[in-house]
Design a protein around this motif. Sequence first.
Motif, PDB file in Angstrom:
ATOM      1  N   ALA A 236      -1.193  29.273 -22.891  1.00 45.33           N
ATOM      2  CA  ALA A 236      -1.141  27.812 -22.998  1.00 45.33           C
ATOM      3  C   ALA A 236      -0.167  27.381 -24.089  1.00 45.33           C
ATOM      4  O   ALA A 236       0.592  26.411 -23.919  1.00 45.33           O
ATOM      5  N   SER A 240       3.258  25.328 -23.415  1.00 43.72           N
ATOM      6  CA  SER A 240       3.498  24.077 -24.136  1.00 43.72           C
ATOM      7  C   SER A 240       4.821  24.129 -24.883  1.00 43.72           C
ATOM      8  O   SER A 240       5.602  23.158 -24.874  1.00 43.72           O
ATOM      9  N   PHE A 597       0.599  12.065 -21.601  1.00 45.89           N
ATOM     10  CA  PHE A 597      -0.711  12.504 -21.122  1.00 45.89           C
ATOM     11  C   PHE A 597      -0.572  13.319 -19.839  1.00 45.89           C
ATOM     12  O   PHE A 597      -1.287  14.304 -19.639  1.00 45.89           O
ATOM     13  N   LYS A 600       0.280  16.809 -20.802  1.00 46.12           N
ATOM     14  CA  LYS A 600      -0.898  17.567 -21.217  1.00 46.12           C
ATOM     15  C   LYS A 600      -1.753  17.938 -20.010  1.00 46.12           C
ATOM     16  O   LYS A 600      -2.274  19.061 -19.919  1.00 46.12           O
ATOM     17  N   LEU A 601      -1.872  16.997 -19.077  1.00 48.53           N
ATOM     18  CA  LEU A 601      -2.667  17.250 -17.881  1.00 48.53           C
ATOM     19  C   LEU A 601      -2.057  18.373 -17.044  1.00 48.53           C
ATOM     20  O   LEU A 601      -2.773  19.213 -16.486  1.00 48.53           O
ATOM     21  N   VAL A 604      -2.755  21.767 -18.828  1.00 45.30           N
ATOM     22  CA  VAL A 604      -4.171  22.115 -18.671  1.00 45.30           C
ATOM     23  C   VAL A 604      -4.461  22.520 -17.225  1.00 45.30           C
ATOM     24  O   VAL A 604      -5.194  23.485 -16.970  1.00 45.30           O
ATOM     25  N   VAL A 640      -9.712  26.001 -20.819  1.00 47.49           N
ATOM     26  CA  VAL A 640      -9.253  24.645 -20.483  1.00 47.49           C
ATOM     27  C   VAL A 640      -9.295  23.742 -21.710  1.00 47.49           C
ATOM     28  O   VAL A 640      -8.325  23.021 -22.007  1.00 47.49           O
ATOM     29  N   ILE A 641     -10.405  23.766 -22.444  1.00 49.63           N
ATOM     30  CA  ILE A 641     -10.515  22.934 -23.647  1.00 49.63           C
ATOM     31  C   ILE A 641      -9.495  23.371 -24.687  1.00 49.63           C
ATOM     32  O   ILE A 641      -8.820  22.543 -25.318  1.00 49.63           O
ATOM     33  N   TYR A 644      -6.049  22.244 -23.690  1.00 46.65           N
ATOM     34  CA  TYR A 644      -5.842  20.808 -23.933  1.00 46.65           C
ATOM     35  C   TYR A 644      -5.579  20.538 -25.412  1.00 46.65           C
ATOM     36  O   TYR A 644      -4.701  19.744 -25.759  1.00 46.65           O
ATOM     37  N   ALA A 647      -2.034  21.745 -26.182  1.00 50.16           N
ATOM     38  CA  ALA A 647      -1.056  20.810 -25.626  1.00 50.16           C
ATOM     39  C   ALA A 647      -1.079  19.486 -26.379  1.00 50.16           C
ATOM     40  O   ALA A 647      -0.029  18.884 -26.626  1.00 50.16           O
ATOM     41  N   HIS A 648      -2.277  19.049 -26.756  1.00 52.86           N
ATOM     42  CA  HIS A 648      -2.389  17.798 -27.518  1.00 52.86           C
ATOM     43  C   HIS A 648      -1.703  17.931 -28.870  1.00 52.86           C
ATOM     44  O   HIS A 648      -1.079  16.969 -29.351  1.00 52.86           O
TER      45      HIS A 648
END
Length: 720
Positions: A236, A240, A597, A600-601, A604, A640-641, A644, A647-648
């Motif tokens: 991830a 990113s 957003f 990020k989506l 994820v 997944v969390i 996110y 990525a956030h």
Amino acid sequence: MEPEEKNPESRYGDPRKFDPTFKGPIYNRGCTDILCCILFMLALLGYFAVGILAWSQGDPRKVIYPTDSKGQFCGQKPLLFYFNILKCASPLVLLELQCPTTQICVERCPDKFMTLVKALGNKDDREYYKQFCKEGVDMTKVTPEILKNGLCPSLLTPSKNFTRRCLPALESSKGVVTVGNKTTFTYDRDQSINATDLLEASKKSNVVVEARAVAMRIFEDYTQSWHWILLGLVIAMLVSLIFVLLLRFLAGVMVWVMIFMVVLVIGYGIFHCYMQYASLKGIAGSDVTIRDLGLLTDFSVYLQIQQTWLAFMIILCIVEVVIILLLIFLRKRLRIAIALIKEASKAIGHVMSSLFYPLLTFALLSLVIAYWAITAVFLSTSNEPVYKVSNTTECMYSTNTCNPETFNSSNITTECPGAECLFAFYGGETLYHKYLILFQFYNLFLFFWCANFVTALGQVTLAGAFASYYWAFKKPDDIPAFPIFNSLGRALRYHTGSLAFGSLILAIVQIIRVILEYLDQKLKGAQNKCAKFLLSCLKCCFWCLEKFIKFLNRNAYIMVAIYGKNFCTSAKDAFFLLMRNIIRVAVLDKVTDFLLFLGKLLIVGIVGICSFFFFTGKIKMVEVAAPSLNYYWVPILTVVIGAYLIAHGFFSVYAMCVDTLFLCFCEDLERNDGSSDKPFFMSPDLHQILSTEKSTEEMDRAEVPEEKRKKVTPFCFGLL
């Protein structure tokens, strides 16, 4: 150094030709909000004092290890044994969180049936039984005397260690509950006890038995899959980082690819849910509703019914439709938002260290959270043991405090036969214990204040670095070396007070919201509908207020980073600047946030789909490598969390960069006019994109009086 001559071919003059000392608005500054800085330092000293006091008084073993009837920890004898487990079915368990029976620490749980009468008749049984009695008991006494003094249990049943407690080894065969292959057995004085009674008592003796079991299975899943989870998080992070680097060079293309991929990924999710829904059609039991199933610990059962996949499909369809409609309605603003993202990509390309600054913010927030949590645990465990009278029959002294050392010689034992002085909970009557709730409140308030301060420090640091990029006339030559470190140094040296001021305001609102939530929990059983309605309105208002303050603080910190003024002045300037650009606030800023957003989506979604196929064993090439799990959703949800959050972290830098550059742009338009005397600091590409609204601007200028026209930036007209 002599100022450089202006390039006659450039429409942007060099301001240093006219003012050799000019360095831009981000440099000349002094200390701001000194009083609030001093207050913050004193509050931190008080916070450290509370922590030291808590650490000296508290004992976290109280929440880890079980305690016997004397309030002592089960250490060398690690297991807790109940004399009469049936008394744990009493409602007192739910009221006092304490089973009203004698509890002692033992080395092992009993593994066979045995009564006290039988044990006293055999030497070997007597020695075995003695380890489940109080220390110093004389096993030569008669049974009634031992039971009257509460020295031994009247019966031992086969038990197992569960959460450091000896609970009956219950089994179920064809719906019949048994203990040691027995459904009933004789207790004391020919009393017949059913195994189901033991089951009910066991449940109430540990209200978190099922939760602990689920937690243990989840922990086992983590031990089996932690390295794969770590690999997923690394992937991830790489995705990113690659995405951000591609944005640096191919911002326009990547944004459109991102939009297309998000729509495609969600579309695939809809297709997958439909296929699962169709495959379950006609299978026995798949038509059961979620409501009929209720709450189950085995979440895989929910994936075997049609209603679950139908719900997933409906949710994804709604998300897909909302995204497509937003893209259609905002299509005219996407071009300007993409231009801002391009400019942000250039800024981040020159300040690459900004991508790694969120790691510092994460580390500081982790430190703040850890300090708060540890202090809260030590504060909650800094009480003294409190003993209360426990009796199963009616007694006027029931639940009164007592002293176990003098209890047997008091008149309570004569007036209430069978009463015992048992450990109830931890409390205290000293001055420290009276103000313990205030220490907990102070700990929570300082947690909010410090967490908000760390977030504000990150925002000011990034805003200062990107502002130094914008206000550099010749990019990248005029960008200072190490812009992130310079900006962090300026923030800590000059603006600690301003950051503390803004964080304090937000912390006050957050602590009020916590108090309102506490009052809401207290009023749940109340019948006053007016009070409930008023409380709900207050919760809604303070939620909105918190969101507004966060938004205003963010822009105020940008103004602090640019001009170095105090918090109130910066907040006022930011507010009126936003009001003069209200269309940008309502449309363009949110369009950019929406695009980020979607990024990020997308990340994820990609990582989540890959982890789903891997952990469910649907990828044949790596099917053997997939770990065997109790709940395969545990590592998937964790990945997944984590994806996110990663990525956030990357895209939050982009969001801060876009906000900073746009406020700088609005300031640039108000300060300068593009002439040789007042040149723009914006790049020619950004100015060219934003000047495409010229026709709309001229049309709106014709409708606005001259005196009002000066108060509104040209870009606002372009957005109208």
